[in-house]
Design a protein around this motif. Sequence first.
Motif, short mmCIF file in Angstrom:
data_model
loop_
_atom_site.label_atom_id
_atom_site.label_comp_id
_atom_site.label_asym_id
_atom_site.label_seq_id
_atom_site.Cartn_x
_atom_site.Cartn_y
_atom_site.Cartn_z
N THR A 1 -19.50 16.92 -88.80
CA THR A 1 -19.77 15.58 -89.32
C THR A 1 -18.97 15.26 -90.58
O THR A 1 -18.49 14.13 -90.74
N THR B 1 -14.02 8.80 -83.26
CA THR B 1 -14.82 9.35 -84.34
C THR B 1 -16.23 9.58 -83.80
O THR B 1 -16.53 9.24 -82.66
N LYS C 1 -23.42 20.28 -87.24
CA LYS C 1 -23.28 19.09 -88.08
C LYS C 1 -22.58 19.41 -89.39
O LYS C 1 -21.78 18.62 -89.90
N LYS D 1 -20.61 10.63 -85.13
CA LYS D 1 -21.61 10.97 -86.15
C LYS D 1 -22.55 12.01 -85.57
O LYS D 1 -22.27 12.61 -84.53
N ASP D 2 -23.68 12.21 -86.22
CA ASP D 2 -24.62 13.24 -85.79
C ASP D 2 -25.11 13.03 -84.36
O ASP D 2 -25.53 13.99 -83.70
N ASP E 1 -12.22 10.87 -90.30
CA ASP E 1 -12.02 10.24 -89.00
C ASP E 1 -10.69 10.67 -88.37
O ASP E 1 -10.59 10.82 -87.15
N LYS F 1 -11.23 14.12 -86.94
CA LYS F 1 -12.12 14.00 -85.77
C LYS F 1 -11.34 13.51 -84.55
O LYS F 1 -11.52 14.01 -83.44
#
Length: 210
Positions: free
Chosen positions: A121, A85, A117, A87-88, A125, A128
Amino acid sequence: MNDYINNLQWRYATKKFDSSKKLTEEQLNFILDAVQLSASSYGLQPYHVFVISDREIREKLKAASWGQVQITESSHLIVFANQTTFKDNLIDDYLTNVISTRNLPENSLQEYGDFMKSKLTPLTDEIKNIWTSKQTYLALGNLLSAAASIQVDACPMEGFDAEEYNNILGLSDKNLNASVIATIGFRSENDETQHYKKVRKSKENLFTQL
């Protein structure tokens, strides 16, 4: 062009390696350079690559690979591990690298970053993990072509227990998952597979030109 196609004709998924033959540092670095230069979506490279020569580690991984001898007989084992996974910060780190490499103004890519993003984002998950895993296969393709171009044998492999690989290499704690692996080295004279004719779909069945 002919050399490239001839090398692809030459390569095959090597089943038995000559364990006495090892890649030179130059050969290994050439292949790793090709992996580093692989395309990836947005250029993000959301994975890490483990280059394993340690005998003890490979014996453990062999047990997690259904006992396949390529794991220990090859010169090196390459493990492509995708980020499960993100994030930004995945995007922020990439943009920082772009700005530094190309000597750009600090905020020059903010709009592009915001766009990435907005697309990546919010993904779950699960999505991703699937998306980052796909990126490892692009890098694997580069490895196979690069190895063939210098007459180094390789075997791409999905036949392994990813969870066991993750445990042995401590990947889960690093937000990584063993996605796909490849063994590289030099074929054994006793590998009968090297004499099999290559089987592929005909161009007529594979391609449609519009």
